[in-house]
Design a protein around this motif. Structure first.
Motif, PDB file in Angstrom:
ATOM      1  N   ARG A  69     -11.218  45.071  98.992  1.00  0.00           N
ATOM      2  CA  ARG A  69     -10.526  44.924 100.709  1.00  0.00           C
ATOM      3  C   ARG A  69      -9.708  44.403 100.798  1.00  0.00           C
ATOM      4  NH1 ARG A  69     -14.567  40.431 104.240  1.00  0.00           N
ATOM      5  NH2 ARG A  69     -15.663  41.829 104.503  1.00  0.00           N
ATOM      6  N   THR A  70      -9.375  43.484  99.090  1.00  0.00           N
ATOM      7  CA  THR A  70      -7.894  43.323  98.806  1.00  0.00           C
ATOM      8  C   THR A  70      -7.483  44.724  98.655  1.00  0.00           C
ATOM      9  OG1 THR A  70      -9.136  41.253  97.201  1.00  0.00           O
ATOM     10  CG2 THR A  70      -6.883  42.143  97.084  1.00  0.00           C
ATOM     11  N   ASN A 101      -6.730  45.766 102.654  1.00  0.00           N
ATOM     12  CA  ASN A 101      -5.563  44.644 103.580  1.00  0.00           C
ATOM     13  C   ASN A 101      -4.567  44.789 102.771  1.00  0.00           C
ATOM     14  OD1 ASN A 101      -7.741  43.489 105.341  1.00  0.00           O
ATOM     15  ND2 ASN A 101      -8.045  42.387 104.002  1.00  0.00           N
ATOM     16  N   THR A 123      -0.436  46.169 104.741  1.00  0.00           N
ATOM     17  CA  THR A 123       0.178  45.376 104.524  1.00  0.00           C
ATOM     18  C   THR A 123       1.757  46.166 103.977  1.00  0.00           C
ATOM     19  OG1 THR A 123      -0.759  43.209 104.475  1.00  0.00           O
ATOM     20  CG2 THR A 123       1.323  43.152 103.849  1.00  0.00           C
ATOM     21  N   GLY A 170      -3.109  43.701 108.205  1.00  0.00           N
ATOM     22  CA  GLY A 170      -2.992  43.664 107.009  1.00  0.00           C
ATOM     23  C   GLY A 170      -2.896  41.727 106.884  1.00  0.00           C
ATOM     24  N   TYR A 190      -2.534  39.333 107.543  1.00  0.00           N
ATOM     25  CA  TYR A 190      -3.150  37.899 108.206  1.00  0.00           C
ATOM     26  C   TYR A 190      -4.334  37.510 107.451  1.00  0.00           C
ATOM     27  CZ  TYR A 190      -6.038  35.197 110.726  1.00  0.00           C
ATOM     28  OH  TYR A 190      -7.326  34.076 111.559  1.00  0.00           O
ATOM     29  N   SER A 191      -4.755  39.078 106.435  1.00  0.00           N
ATOM     30  CA  SER A 191      -5.984  38.829 105.368  1.00  0.00           C
ATOM     31  C   SER A 191      -5.611  38.508 104.315  1.00  0.00           C
ATOM     32  CB  SER A 191      -6.683  39.318 105.757  1.00  0.00           C
ATOM     33  OG  SER A 191      -6.885  39.957 107.262  1.00  0.00           O
ATOM     34  N   LYS A 237      -4.963  36.522 100.553  1.00  0.00           N
ATOM     35  CA  LYS A 237      -4.624  35.627 100.534  1.00  0.00           C
ATOM     36  C   LYS A 237      -3.030  34.682  99.202  1.00  0.00           C
ATOM     37  CE  LYS A 237      -6.382  31.750  97.076  1.00  0.00           C
ATOM     38  NZ  LYS A 237      -8.014  31.290  96.541  1.00  0.00           N
TER      39      LYS A 237
END
Length: 436
Positions: free
Chosen positions: A239-240, A243, A247, A416, A418-419, A421
């Motif tokens: 998932r990282t 995203n 981005t 992307g 936003y999600s 960290k």
């Protein structure tokens, strides 16, 4: 150039210098091709009209990016297994090999269709090299940093890209200014590739003396099978990865249009002289090199995501008015102003962006994870941005079409962001760190 933070040890300064020089050489070799697109089109795709020559040349520029994901996967895994230093020495050797093939390539008039095929082969080798270079060099910089200065350290990766672009634009611009069009087409276009080939051994020598940042893992016990780094990245951090790629597309699309397509756009669509257009590209390289370290220090203070968010919003606001102004008043002063303003927003978003990528993954798969994200994102939305922009202008008849393309990519990339960290100031090597 800002002073290195007080807690940066001499070893870190040596790492900065060695990484910057080597990476600048790589990007010089890789990007001068884009600055010579019109000349190469005439020599290697002469059976097409001027538009076809340009389209095929920028397509072959993009071909180099097709190999980036494979290079990122293969060289990234090698860097996570054998060390960052060995991987970085390998990438500069491969880039020099591609440069040698282009510098010595016979033209279409000499060997026919084999000439463009040879160029494509060289671009594939260079793309493979570049796919592993960014991940390995950025990771090395980050791993020589503390949690408080990772942005500053990583900023030198982007600064070195700017230095390579600056050198490439200056060399090609000087050749275009001093040589006649006949001399430029006869032999002048080969000079930048010969220069890149000659200075490549310097980068290889410097990199051999870098301090390794990875503790080489012990081989697995006999009879056991170690999971590949790519498999682990996809399984635990899938998932990282998605995203992060999402981005990345906004900044990388804008970077390749502003840095590499804009000179061709200024010459072909706006009727500017080649030295003027290339000076605009030199401005992009100069601003990237000069501003990146300061943006890195800024990102260490306020975090990565705020800088990416607001600079990307500023870019979205400026893109269309910038292209509109440039077409309404196609003068060198306007070109330099528009390119300069867009370049500043790119630096502010790109430095924290490139810092975030290695921060997302644990150390034993860090290069693999970053290389996968960066090479896939750049391959899909960076390298073919000049091709897409050229096609859009011709297909729509609208010289503002590249602005709409960049605006769309910029806005989509915010989803992307936003999600993800933000790991600013955190210890990214602590044990059992969960997926980003």
């Amino acid at each position: 150039m800002p002073a290195s933070p007080a807690h940066a040890r001499p070893g870190r300064r040596k790492t900065i210098v060695a990484t910057t020089i080597g990476n600048a050489l790589e990007f010089f070799d890789f990007t001068v091709y884009g600055f010579l697109a019109l000349t190469i089109g005439k020599l290697f795709f002469p059976t097409f009209n001027s538009y076809g020559q340009l389209l095929l040349t920028v397509a072959s520029f993009g071909v180099g990016f097709i190999m980036r994901p494979l290079g990122g996967i293969v060289i990234g895994a090698y860097a996570d297994r054998a060390g960052r230093k060995k991987a970085m020495t390998l990438t500069i050797f491969l880039m020099a090999l591609g440069c040698l093939l282009i510098a010595g390539a016979p033209t279409y008039a000499q060997i026919g269709v084999a000439a463009p095929l040879l160029i494509v082969l060289a671009r594939l080798i260079q793309g493979f090299s570049a796919g592993g270079e960014v991940g390995a060099s950025t990771t090395l910089l980050v791993e020589h940093a503390t949690p408080q200065n990772r942005g500053y350290m990583a900023s030198w990766q982007f600064a070195s890209q700017g230095l390579g672009i600056l050198l490439g634009a200056v060399v090609v611009g000087l050749l275009s200014f001093t040589l006649s069009p006949q001399a430029m087409e006869s032999w002048g276009w080969r000079v930048p590739f010969v220069l890149g080939l000659v200075i490549a051994p310097v980068g290889m020598y410097i990199r051999r003396h870098l301090e390794e940042s990875l503790e080489i893992p012990a081989p697995p016990p006999a009879g056991t099978k170690r999971e590949s780094s790519l498999s682990e990245v996809c399984r635990l951090h899938g998932r990282t990865v998605l995203n992060a790629i999402l981005t990345l597309i906004g900044g990388t699309a804008a970077a390749y249009v502003v840095s590499f397509y804009m000179p061709t756009y200024a010459i072909r669509e706006l009727g500017m002289a080649p030295p003027v257009a290339l000076f605009g590209a030199a401005i992009t390289g100069l601003l990237s090199f000069a501003c990146a370290p300061f943006v890195g220090l800024w990102a260490d203070k306020v975090g990565r995501k705020p800088l990416i968010l607001w600079s990307r919003i500023a870019l979205a606001v400026m893109i269309y008015p910038g292209f509109y102004w440039l077409n309404a008043s196609p003068t060198p002063a306007v070109l330099f102003t528009v390119v300069g303003l867009l370049s500043i927003t790119l630096v502010i978003q790109s430095v924290p962006g490139i810092t975030m990528l290695p921060e997302m993954f644990p150390k034993h798969v860090r290069v693999s994870g970053m290389s996968l994200v960066y090479s896939v994102g750049v391959a899909l939305f960076g390298g073919f941005s000049p091709f897409i922009s050229t096609w859009l202008v011709n297909a729509t008849g609208n010289k503002l079409a590249p602005a709409w393309y960049l605006l769309g990519m910029t806005l989509v990339s915010l989803v992307g962001l936003y999600s993800l960290k933000d790991h600013t100031g955190q210890d990214i090597d602590r044990a059992a760190r969960p997926a980003a």
